[in-house]
Every structure is written in structure tokens, then in C-alpha cells.
Write a protein that holds these residues in place. Structure first.
Motif, PDB file in Angstrom:
ATOM      1  N   UNK A  13       0.860  -1.181   0.000  1.00  0.00           N
ATOM      2  CA  UNK A  13       0.000   0.000   0.000  1.00  0.00           C
ATOM      3  C   UNK A  13       0.898   1.233   0.000  1.00  0.00           C
ATOM      4  N   UNK A  14       0.635   2.150  -0.907  1.00  0.00           N
ATOM      5  CA  UNK A  14       1.391   3.401  -0.970  1.00  0.00           C
ATOM      6  C   UNK A  14       0.496   4.554  -0.571  1.00  0.00           C
ATOM      7  N   UNK A  15       1.032   5.443   0.243  1.00  0.00           N
ATOM      8  CA  UNK A  15       0.321   6.658   0.619  1.00  0.00           C
ATOM      9  C   UNK A  15       1.217   7.822   0.213  1.00  0.00           C
ATOM     10  N   UNK A  16       0.743   8.605  -0.742  1.00  0.00           N
ATOM     11  CA  UNK A  16       1.536   9.710  -1.286  1.00  0.00           C
ATOM     12  C   UNK A  16       1.938  10.671  -0.179  1.00  0.00           C
ATOM     13  N   UNK A  17       3.210  11.041  -0.152  1.00  0.00           N
ATOM     14  CA  UNK A  17       3.720  11.979   0.832  1.00  0.00           C
ATOM     15  C   UNK A  17       4.085  11.340   2.153  1.00  0.00           C
ATOM     16  N   UNK A  18       3.719  10.073   2.359  1.00  0.00           N
ATOM     17  CA  UNK A  18       4.011   9.395   3.618  1.00  0.00           C
ATOM     18  C   UNK A  18       5.005   8.256   3.406  1.00  0.00           C
ATOM     19  N   UNK A  19       4.617   7.253   2.612  1.00  0.00           N
ATOM     20  CA  UNK A  19       5.527   6.140   2.372  1.00  0.00           C
ATOM     21  C   UNK A  19       4.799   4.900   1.894  1.00  0.00           C
ATOM     22  N   UNK A  20       5.475   3.755   2.001  1.00  0.00           N
ATOM     23  CA  UNK A  20       4.959   2.483   1.510  1.00  0.00           C
ATOM     24  C   UNK A  20       4.912   1.450   2.618  1.00  0.00           C
ATOM     25  N   UNK A  21       3.826   0.694   2.647  1.00  0.00           N
ATOM     26  CA  UNK A  21       3.694  -0.467   3.505  1.00  0.00           C
ATOM     27  C   UNK A  21       3.807  -1.695   2.616  1.00  0.00           C
ATOM     28  N   UNK A  22       4.614  -2.675   2.995  1.00  0.00           N
ATOM     29  CA  UNK A  22       4.723  -3.914   2.235  1.00  0.00           C
ATOM     30  C   UNK A  22       4.630  -5.097   3.182  1.00  0.00           C
ATOM     31  N   UNK A  23       4.091  -6.197   2.652  1.00  0.00           N
ATOM     32  CA  UNK A  23       3.990  -7.428   3.413  1.00  0.00           C
ATOM     33  C   UNK A  23       5.225  -8.267   3.108  1.00  0.00           C
ATOM     34  N   UNK A  47       4.650 -10.297   7.966  1.00  0.00           N
ATOM     35  CA  UNK A  47       4.868  -9.097   8.757  1.00  0.00           C
ATOM     36  C   UNK A  47       4.708  -7.880   7.858  1.00  0.00           C
ATOM     37  N   UNK A  48       4.479  -6.726   8.447  1.00  0.00           N
ATOM     38  CA  UNK A  48       4.351  -5.468   7.706  1.00  0.00           C
ATOM     39  C   UNK A  48       5.625  -4.659   7.886  1.00  0.00           C
ATOM     40  N   UNK A  49       6.129  -4.132   6.786  1.00  0.00           N
ATOM     41  CA  UNK A  49       7.264  -3.208   6.834  1.00  0.00           C
ATOM     42  C   UNK A  49       6.814  -1.865   6.304  1.00  0.00           C
ATOM     43  N   UNK A  50       7.369  -0.800   6.864  1.00  0.00           N
ATOM     44  CA  UNK A  50       7.064   0.554   6.410  1.00  0.00           C
ATOM     45  C   UNK A  50       8.345   1.218   5.969  1.00  0.00           C
ATOM     46  N   UNK A  51       8.300   1.858   4.818  1.00  0.00           N
ATOM     47  CA  UNK A  51       9.436   2.639   4.344  1.00  0.00           C
ATOM     48  C   UNK A  51       8.939   4.052   4.094  1.00  0.00           C
ATOM     49  N   UNK A  52       9.523   4.995   4.802  1.00  0.00           N
ATOM     50  CA  UNK A  52       9.113   6.394   4.672  1.00  0.00           C
ATOM     51  C   UNK A  52       9.440   6.909   3.284  1.00  0.00           C
ATOM     52  N   UNK A  53       8.548   7.731   2.753  1.00  0.00           N
ATOM     53  CA  UNK A  53       8.749   8.342   1.446  1.00  0.00           C
ATOM     54  C   UNK A  53       9.725   9.507   1.525  1.00  0.00           C
ATOM     55  N   UNK A  54      10.175   9.955   0.363  1.00  0.00           N
ATOM     56  CA  UNK A  54      11.156  11.029   0.289  1.00  0.00           C
ATOM     57  C   UNK A  54      10.631  12.314   0.924  1.00  0.00           C
ATOM     58  N   UNK A  55       9.360  12.642   0.698  1.00  0.00           N
ATOM     59  CA  UNK A  55       8.790  13.871   1.273  1.00  0.00           C
ATOM     60  C   UNK A  55       8.860  13.855   2.799  1.00  0.00           C
ATOM     61  N   UNK A  56       8.513  12.732   3.406  1.00  0.00           N
ATOM     62  CA  UNK A  56       8.550  12.618   4.866  1.00  0.00           C
ATOM     63  C   UNK A  56       9.982  12.688   5.386  1.00  0.00           C
ATOM     64  N   UNK A  57      10.905  11.980   4.737  1.00  0.00           N
ATOM     65  CA  UNK A  57      12.313  12.027   5.166  1.00  0.00           C
ATOM     66  C   UNK A  57      12.876  13.437   5.047  1.00  0.00           C
ATOM     67  N   UNK A  58      12.579  14.117   3.940  1.00  0.00           N
ATOM     68  CA  UNK A  58      13.072  15.486   3.759  1.00  0.00           C
ATOM     69  C   UNK A  58      12.508  16.425   4.815  1.00  0.00           C
ATOM     70  N   UNK A  59      11.235  16.261   5.148  1.00  0.00           N
ATOM     71  CA  UNK A  59      10.601  17.109   6.162  1.00  0.00           C
ATOM     72  C   UNK A  59      11.280  16.931   7.519  1.00  0.00           C
ATOM     73  N   UNK A  60      11.521  15.689   7.903  1.00  0.00           N
ATOM     74  CA  UNK A  60      12.152  15.410   9.197  1.00  0.00           C
ATOM     75  C   UNK A  60      13.583  15.934   9.226  1.00  0.00           C
ATOM     76  N   UNK A  61      14.334  15.703   8.173  1.00  0.00           N
ATOM     77  CA  UNK A  61      15.722  16.153   8.144  1.00  0.00           C
ATOM     78  C   UNK A  61      15.842  17.669   8.087  1.00  0.00           C
TER      79      UNK A  61
END
Length: 70
Positions: A13-23, A47-61
């Protein structure tokens, strides 16, 4: 919700601006009970893995950089 249904049906599942969830699949393996030292079988699972999207990583950094932490 939407994320759970999407992961269940397509495995991601991808959520724009947030990231991706994968099984991901974890194979069965042997483990050890730390209290009794007994070897146990741990069954295979998903299991579920989450990878933050570029927008979220850039915002935090950017936020940390402005505070002088980097």
C-alpha cells in the motif's frame, strides 16, 4: 481500514507523501526460550514493513537541520 485491506489483497500500500507499507514473509525457524533454554519451533508468518517516502524524510531532516542538530 484501507491500508490493511490493500496489504491483504495486493501485498503493499502506498500513501503519497508518507511512504509504503509492504507485506514480507518470515520463514519458519528455530528459537530458544531464554528462561528455560529449550529450543522451540517458531512458525512462518507474515509481517508489515514501512518505508518512509522522500517527502517525509526530507521534512524530518529539514526540521532537525533548522534546530542545529545536524
Amino acid at each position: 481500514g484501507h491500508v490493511a485491506e490493500s496489504c491483504r489483497s495486493s501485498g503493499r500500500c502506498s500513501i503519497a507523501g508518507l511512504g509504503n507499507f509492504t507485506v514480507t514473509h518470515r520463514p519458519a525457524r528455530k528459537g530458544r526460550n531464554p528462561r528455560t533454554k529449550e529450543i522451540i519451533n517458531i512458525p512462518a508468518s507474515r509481517s508489515i514493513r514501512f518505508r518512509a517516502g522522500k517527502d517525509l524524510r526530507d521534512c524530518v531532516n529539514t526540521f532537525r537541520h533548522k534546530r542545529g542538530e545536524l
